[in-house]
Design an enzyme around this catalytic site. Sequence first.
Site, PDB file in Angstrom:
ATOM      1  CB  SER A   1      -0.846   0.111   1.314  1.00 28.49           C
ATOM      2  OG  SER A   1      -1.965   0.780   1.090  1.00 28.49           O
TER       3      SER A   1
ATOM      4  CG  HIS B   1      -6.014  -2.483   0.216  1.00 24.79           C
ATOM      5  ND1 HIS B   1      -4.862  -2.235  -0.929  1.00 24.79           N
ATOM      6  CD2 HIS B   1      -5.217  -1.620   1.105  1.00 24.79           C
ATOM      7  CE1 HIS B   1      -3.966  -1.352  -0.508  1.00 24.79           C
ATOM      8  NE2 HIS B   1      -4.197  -1.001   0.796  1.00 24.79           N
TER       9      HIS B   1
ATOM     10  CG  ASP C   1      -6.906  -3.180  -3.670  1.00 23.06           C
ATOM     11  OD1 ASP C   1      -7.319  -2.077  -3.031  1.00 23.06           O
ATOM     12  OD2 ASP C   1      -5.541  -2.976  -3.825  1.00 23.06           O
TER      13      ASP C   1
END
Length: 313
Positions: A158, A285, A253
């Site tokens: 991320s 995610h 995601d």
Amino acid sequence: MSEVAQDFSPLLRLYKDGRIERLMGVDIALPGDPNSNVMSRDVVYSPALDLSCRLYLPKNTNPHQKLPLLVYFHGGGFVIETAFSSTYHNYLNTLVAEANVIGVSVDYRRAPEHPLPAAYDDSWTALKWVASHVNGDGPEEWLNSHADFSKVFFYGDSAGANISHQMAMRHGQEKIVGFNVAGIVLAHPYFWGKDPIGNEPKESSQRAFAEGLWRLSCPTSNGCDDLLLNPLVDPNLARLECSKVLVAVAEKDLLRDRGWRYYEKLRENEWSGEVEIMEAKGENHVFHLLSPPGENARLMLEKISSFLNQDKA
């Protein structure tokens, strides 16, 4: 109780009295784990800012054995999590044992107290500290004895994947002597842009959330096409300084299409390295951090471990 000024649940809330309430990643796991095959310890890399990293070394490492060096940057939208939370401590233990690498998990200052570029600057400072061990005479014996600086990898999830990309770009401009970045791993990278691509929502609360979170992290930014957030518009993308890239995306995601487009851009760009991508079907995610036992998480772990060891004879 003060009124909420901005609500970024499930990550954090900001109150009108200036208080910040983080809703995730606030626990601290101590280094070391008797149930793991990995040793770990915390080391200060920036005394001036009192910033530390957590080092990981497989317990079965021979005294003079050199291992690929993995520098890990945690995720959390630049606003939550630390290198010391149980989520990342458990993941690094698992990854270092599986891949048989030496790991450095970097803690960095977070927004909104410390807006970007603080996290990037801290990460670069950490890399320079790691590189101080290139000649075997740095302050940390594990790195002196066991880090193979010809096989350095950056990995993040991320926001940490965003940092990994930015560090490889910066290494292309301000090379760290003796530091060969063999590859970077970007898991569910936090990239975005002003205009929707692929299946991204055109107008929605999701889009507003992503853009608001970026503005919170980087209030001086010129918007979502900032090169720090949207590498697709970076004219210097071909200067990415590493030999290979692995992009991992998850089917459900919100950031999936950005990962795919980044992969495609590198393939069609003048960048000279090798890039590959893996997609986890039915996953969301950072699923690999939230549910380690799952089959897709296991496959992802094996793929990344293989990627970190491809150059071994």
